[in-house]
Design an enzyme around this catalytic site. Sequence first.
Site, PDB file in Angstrom:
ATOM      1  N   CYS A 190       0.811  -1.231   0.000  1.00 42.59           N
ATOM      2  CA  CYS A 190       0.000   0.000   0.000  1.00 42.59           C
ATOM      3  C   CYS A 190       0.839   1.274   0.000  1.00 42.59           C
ATOM      4  CB  CYS A 190      -0.968   0.005   1.174  1.00 42.59           C
ATOM      5  SG  CYS A 190      -2.159  -1.329   1.065  1.00 42.59           S
ATOM      6  N   HIS A 201      -3.492   7.341   1.894  1.00 40.40           N
ATOM      7  CA  HIS A 201      -3.817   6.021   1.340  1.00 40.40           C
ATOM      8  C   HIS A 201      -5.245   5.703   1.760  1.00 40.40           C
ATOM      9  CE1 HIS A 201      -4.046   1.872   0.436  1.00 40.40           C
ATOM     10  NE2 HIS A 201      -3.830   1.445   1.663  1.00 40.40           N
ATOM     11  N   ASN A 238     -10.096  -0.078  -0.834  1.00 35.32           N
ATOM     12  CA  ASN A 238      -8.638  -0.007  -0.691  1.00 35.32           C
ATOM     13  C   ASN A 238      -8.001  -0.622  -1.942  1.00 35.32           C
ATOM     14  OD1 ASN A 238      -5.944  -0.343  -0.066  1.00 35.32           O
ATOM     15  ND2 ASN A 238      -6.296  -1.220   1.969  1.00 35.32           N
TER      16      ASN A 238
HETATM   17  N1  ACO Z   1     -19.455  -7.997   8.232  1.00 33.45           N
HETATM   18  C1  ACO Z   1     -20.017  -8.173   9.420  1.00 33.45           C
HETATM   19  N2  ACO Z   1     -19.307  -8.435  10.539  1.00 33.45           N
HETATM   20  C2  ACO Z   1     -17.973  -8.504  10.414  1.00 33.45           C
HETATM   21  C3  ACO Z   1     -17.313  -8.324   9.200  1.00 33.45           C
HETATM   22  C4  ACO Z   1     -18.114  -8.060   8.066  1.00 33.45           C
HETATM   23  N3  ACO Z   1     -17.597  -7.871   6.832  1.00 33.45           N
HETATM   24  N4  ACO Z   1     -15.993  -8.453   9.389  1.00 33.45           N
HETATM   25  C5  ACO Z   1     -15.804  -8.697  10.700  1.00 33.45           C
HETATM   26  N5  ACO Z   1     -17.006  -8.738  11.326  1.00 33.45           N
HETATM   27  C6  ACO Z   1     -17.258  -8.977  12.747  1.00 33.45           C
HETATM   28  C7  ACO Z   1     -16.144  -9.770  13.389  1.00 33.45           C
HETATM   29  O1  ACO Z   1     -16.324 -11.149  13.165  1.00 33.45           O
HETATM   30  C8  ACO Z   1     -16.315  -9.394  14.834  1.00 33.45           C
HETATM   31  O2  ACO Z   1     -17.396 -10.135  15.369  1.00 33.45           O
HETATM   32  P1  ACO Z   1     -17.341 -10.675  16.874  1.00 33.45           P
HETATM   33  O3  ACO Z   1     -17.252  -9.439  17.731  1.00 33.45           O
HETATM   34  O4  ACO Z   1     -18.627 -11.419  17.000  1.00 33.45           O
HETATM   35  O5  ACO Z   1     -16.115 -11.519  16.955  1.00 33.45           O
HETATM   36  C9  ACO Z   1     -16.740  -7.923  14.752  1.00 33.45           C
HETATM   37  O6  ACO Z   1     -17.258  -7.734  13.441  1.00 33.45           O
HETATM   38  C10 ACO Z   1     -15.620  -6.954  15.002  1.00 33.45           C
HETATM   39  O7  ACO Z   1     -14.492  -7.372  14.222  1.00 33.45           O
HETATM   40  P2  ACO Z   1     -13.128  -6.569  14.251  1.00 33.45           P
HETATM   41  O8  ACO Z   1     -12.141  -7.258  13.387  1.00 33.45           O
HETATM   42  O9  ACO Z   1     -12.774  -6.312  15.667  1.00 33.45           O
HETATM   43  O10 ACO Z   1     -13.588  -5.197  13.572  1.00 33.45           O
HETATM   44  P3  ACO Z   1     -12.828  -3.825  13.488  1.00 33.45           P
HETATM   45  O11 ACO Z   1     -13.596  -2.784  14.125  1.00 33.45           O
HETATM   46  O12 ACO Z   1     -11.363  -3.953  13.878  1.00 33.45           O
HETATM   47  O13 ACO Z   1     -12.864  -3.529  11.923  1.00 33.45           O
HETATM   48  C11 ACO Z   1     -11.377  -3.613  10.023  1.00 33.45           C
HETATM   49  C12 ACO Z   1     -12.205  -4.417  11.034  1.00 33.45           C
HETATM   50  C13 ACO Z   1     -12.315  -2.769   9.210  1.00 33.45           C
HETATM   51  C14 ACO Z   1     -10.622  -4.577   9.128  1.00 33.45           C
HETATM   52  C15 ACO Z   1     -10.384  -2.686  10.773  1.00 33.45           C
HETATM   53  O14 ACO Z   1      -9.665  -3.405  11.740  1.00 33.45           O
HETATM   54  C16 ACO Z   1      -9.393  -2.013   9.838  1.00 33.45           C
HETATM   55  O15 ACO Z   1      -9.755  -1.176   9.037  1.00 33.45           O
HETATM   56  N6  ACO Z   1      -8.110  -2.322   9.984  1.00 33.45           N
HETATM   57  C17 ACO Z   1      -7.066  -1.661   9.176  1.00 33.45           C
HETATM   58  C18 ACO Z   1      -7.080  -2.122   7.762  1.00 33.45           C
HETATM   59  C19 ACO Z   1      -6.089  -1.275   6.979  1.00 33.45           C
HETATM   60  O16 ACO Z   1      -6.009  -0.094   7.124  1.00 33.45           O
HETATM   61  N7  ACO Z   1      -5.270  -1.815   6.126  1.00 33.45           N
HETATM   62  C20 ACO Z   1      -4.296  -0.924   5.480  1.00 33.45           C
HETATM   63  C21 ACO Z   1      -3.247  -1.595   4.890  1.00 33.45           C
HETATM   64  S1  ACO Z   1      -3.835  -2.683   3.677  1.00 33.45           S
HETATM   65  C22 ACO Z   1      -2.447  -3.208   2.824  1.00 33.45           C
HETATM   66  O17 ACO Z   1      -1.355  -2.867   3.132  1.00 33.45           O
HETATM   67  C23 ACO Z   1      -2.618  -4.298   1.786  1.00 33.45           C
END
Ligand code: ACO
Length: 335
Positions: free
Chosen positions: A126, A262, A292
């Site tokens: 990224c 990004h 993304n």
């Molecule tokens: N739909 C519904 N529920 C979901 C989904 C979905 N698509 N995905 C996860 N959940 C659920 C999980 O199972 C979890 O359920 P539980 O509480 O029953 O276990 C709940 O939602 C919360 O999951 P988390 O993973 O804790 O959610 P979070 O708030 O952390 O959001 C996310 C996840 C969006 C991926 C976030 O962590 C994020 O944006 N991280 C950074 C990603 C990023 O910026 N990447 C950049 C670099 S990418 C690259 O370099 C290739």
Amino acid sequence: MPTHNNHQYTAHILATGSYLPRNQVSNQDLVSLLAEKNIETSHEWIYARTGISFRHYANDDETNTYMAYMAAQQALNMANMSAESIDLIIVATSTPDHLFPGVATSVQHKLGIKNCCPAFDVQAVCSGFIYAMSIATQFIENGSYENILVIGSEVFSRLLNFEDRTTCVLFGDGAGAAILSRASSNETQGIKSCVLHTDASGIDMLCAKAHVKNGSIVGEPFVYMEGQNVFKMAVTRLEEVALKALTQANLSTHDIDWLIPHQANIRIMQGTAKKLGLDLNKMIATVEYHGNTSAASIPLALDVAVRDGRIQKGQNVLMEAVGSGFGWGACVIEF
Ligand code: ACO
């Protein structure tokens, strides 16, 4: 830390271009797709956690090379420049069409460039576009080249595991291009600073670990991500690197007209802007429509904002990115 103070020439962005695949995929489309696998998701969850409503997925004919070529062609048209005037091609990508040769080589072929200009790929996920910009800037500053085509192009849809709802909803495909050129001596515009970092202690938190051995794919060919760890690291590192790039450019956040982060997640983007004390109206956000797109996200957002007239000549633009590795970086540009 290298600075750009002792250079012979200045590099500036002459033109931009971009390409998005024809197939636009909504959150509701993903709800239906995942439902077939008995996996639940919703537009509300995806939008609230990421700010994403749509992303684009490339069809088979929309290869990484094709998208990169289309973006490059747009940039050449904007510059009113022939492809033969390009003297270096750098493509930032982690999803090339082939193991080798690189996408940059195929782009040279597709553009019909016969001048034997060097062409190579940069694989910094990224952060790739920032890395590629930094390399191109130095080649211009030291007088090696005058017109460099810098492209970010990705087909992350091919690395998505549609049984993993935490990652498959995040990514999309596309390409963005910029032509970096030697500025004339009376111009003030140009790349003011670029700062790059890597910390491999996070190497296993965001990866796609497959490799080819004896004709077979070994290991997971899908994106793996520990989302919350990536999130925490991203907000800290992005603020640090943005401030470093501003210091190197002898500017402060007050001097910044536009922030192009990004486009990974609106919460990370807004969190970084707030930490920097930047008004959210100064942030270019395309994540809602592009998802993304990894190394393509910044040049895609740049091209959107140049073409819709928000980014004007003489304005200061701060770009920052973080990604797998972890690698991160920032550039400050007077456009
Ligand atoms: N739909 C519904 N529920 C979901 C989904 C979905 N698509 N995905 C996860 N959940 C659920 C999980 O199972 C979890 O359920 P539980 O509480 O029953 O276990 C709940 O939602 C919360 O999951 P988390 O993973 O804790 O959610 P979070 O708030 O952390 O959001 C996310 C996840 C969006 C991926 C976030 O962590 C994020 O944006 N991280 C950074 C990603 C990023 O910026 N990447 C950049 C670099 S990418 C690259 O370099 C290739």
